[in-house]
Design a protein around this motif. Sequence first.
Motif: not given
Length: 660
Positions: A304-307, A311-322
């Motif tokens: 999930s990324m938020s602006r 104006g640039r985008w920041q990554m708020d969440s990151y996961e690899l779902i097995p």
Amino acid sequence: MKNFFTKFALISLAVMLLFPLFPSPSPRAEAGPQGSEQVDILFLHDTHSHLDSFPTVEEGRNVTLGGFARIKTLIDGKKAENPDALLLDAGDFSMGTLVQTIFHTDAPELRMLGYLGCEVSTFGNHEFDYRSTGLAGALDAAVRSGDPVPALALCNVDWEAMEAEGLTEDQRLLKEAFTAYGVEDYVILDKSGIRIAVLGVFGEDSLACAPTCALKFRDISEAAADTVKEIQENEDVDMIVCVSHSGTSEEADKSEDEILAKAVPEIDLIVSGHTHTTLSEPIRHGDTYIVSCGSYGRNLGSLSMSRQAEGRWQMDSYELIPVTEEIPPEPTAQAKIDSLMEKVDSTYLTRFGYTTDQVLAQNDIEFATSDDLYYTHTEHNLGNLLADSFAYAAAQADDPDTHPIDVAIVPSGCVRDTFATGDVTVTDVFNAYSLGIGPDGIPGYPLISMYLTGAELKTGAEIDASVSDFMKSARLYISGLHFTFNPHRIILNKVTDCYMTDEKGSRVEIEDDKLYRVVCDLYSGQMLGAVTDVSYGILSVQPKFADGTPIEDIEDAILTDGGRELKAWAAIAGYLESLEDADGDGVSDIPEAYASAQGRKVVEDSRSIGDLIKSPNKFAFIILGILLLLLVLIVLLFWLLIRLVRRLTRRNHATAGSCR
């Protein structure tokens, strides 16, 4: 007071009745962190035809992983939270399981990606393994199917250079197929008012790994920079995403997607395929994030990324779902996959007299994994088994060349999976060695038979010992040849012993000028040129016919059996079937001999001076000569500098004296 409560109740009731008439805000139009907009992205790459769940070995355990039906269950769950979640794929969606055998006629991988809801994908190097006719056929089949399929983005095909030279037949065929499918440099998507541009690139190493690719490509950074500029000038977009089949590496100069991120900082997100990397955390360069979720659909990437205010985008969440067997498969997806596998049985396997679930052998041995063969530089039992399979099948073929097989070679880059304990089926065998297509147009690389001199066999051992650290797909697993190497010795002189064995297992010395018959798969023969390039021409071998005549077209060396190409996977299947039925249950058993090393490739891990300098070869003398010459030049340069300094000093003293 009573009237007040009565009025309040009536007003509340009216609000409750009218509330459904007012539209609720879109899930992604709502404010995210710091009042910014937010985008959810799901991603895959390098699924390699693994539409169905598959058994394999991880950390010594038998596991069942992946499968598009289970991935669909996960995607549906994410879509329930946010219907505008974007699903992307970064290429190599084909070539890896039996379903690839109908790639060119049915495009099952593209159609199943479409069923998952994938909106944009790109090409990987293995999409070109089917040759131009196969890839064009798959694109045409995808369009004809009428099923939803992902858009395909690829911005660095150098059509201009190819057209200036005059398009070849293959190039013209692919251009027409790309046009009919609608392949574009980039695609614009709208997610709740957030406009996202998705471009695709195909890397330098990908091209090196696609020997049958007829296309020319521009540098990914140059092409991406031009495409981003075009997007910014002509499109009103909020985010730029790249689906890249280029990959990352621990070696900075080879980490193509990191180079891209630094060169084109306007890209907000790179979904990185090709190197099968599993990134537990994103790589970040400036405001560009790079993500990878591993191969074969083992994981579904989710972020999930938020602006932000600037104006640039920041990554708020990151996961690899097995994607594990605990996840229930989505029924419709599984039914589609089952139907495709039935077609594989009826149109492909019937040619070989097999069925998908047919048991070939029973296995009680813990085999090395394909990753072990690729990353751990030593002998592995899986490589031994596969090489023995090639030697056995070539010896059984009705080829007119009756010379015994001296050596069989398997490169790590062609081994895609291992064998779990229990029943080994036709599907398992194909998954383990699934790559390629032959000139006959039938999926599966054929075996080839060629002759090399004894000196070239020793060079082959040195290729494994020295070059494969820089080109891991060139790690070799062998039958009939034994060698010892010390990884600490000077490059190109790591092999300290090399010999063959006879039928009794006795040592036989290799004669440098003698021709020996060697069997490997077609891809290995095609990649000999790449090995020559990596070693700057120092390590080169020339495939020959039995009479010593050079083989100009490696396809002339293809082995046939019963009038058809002898496929590498079928060679393995035939070998497993031929093994002894030790327990008398009517099914072959893999021998206990494969449980331990057989001395085919011995690592001599020694740093003693004697071991480091013993048995120098011609390459060692060449390298030492070059180093000595450089040393002499450095000493000479240093001497000249000293003389120059002294001369200048004397001149300065003389000048100072005259000034007095």
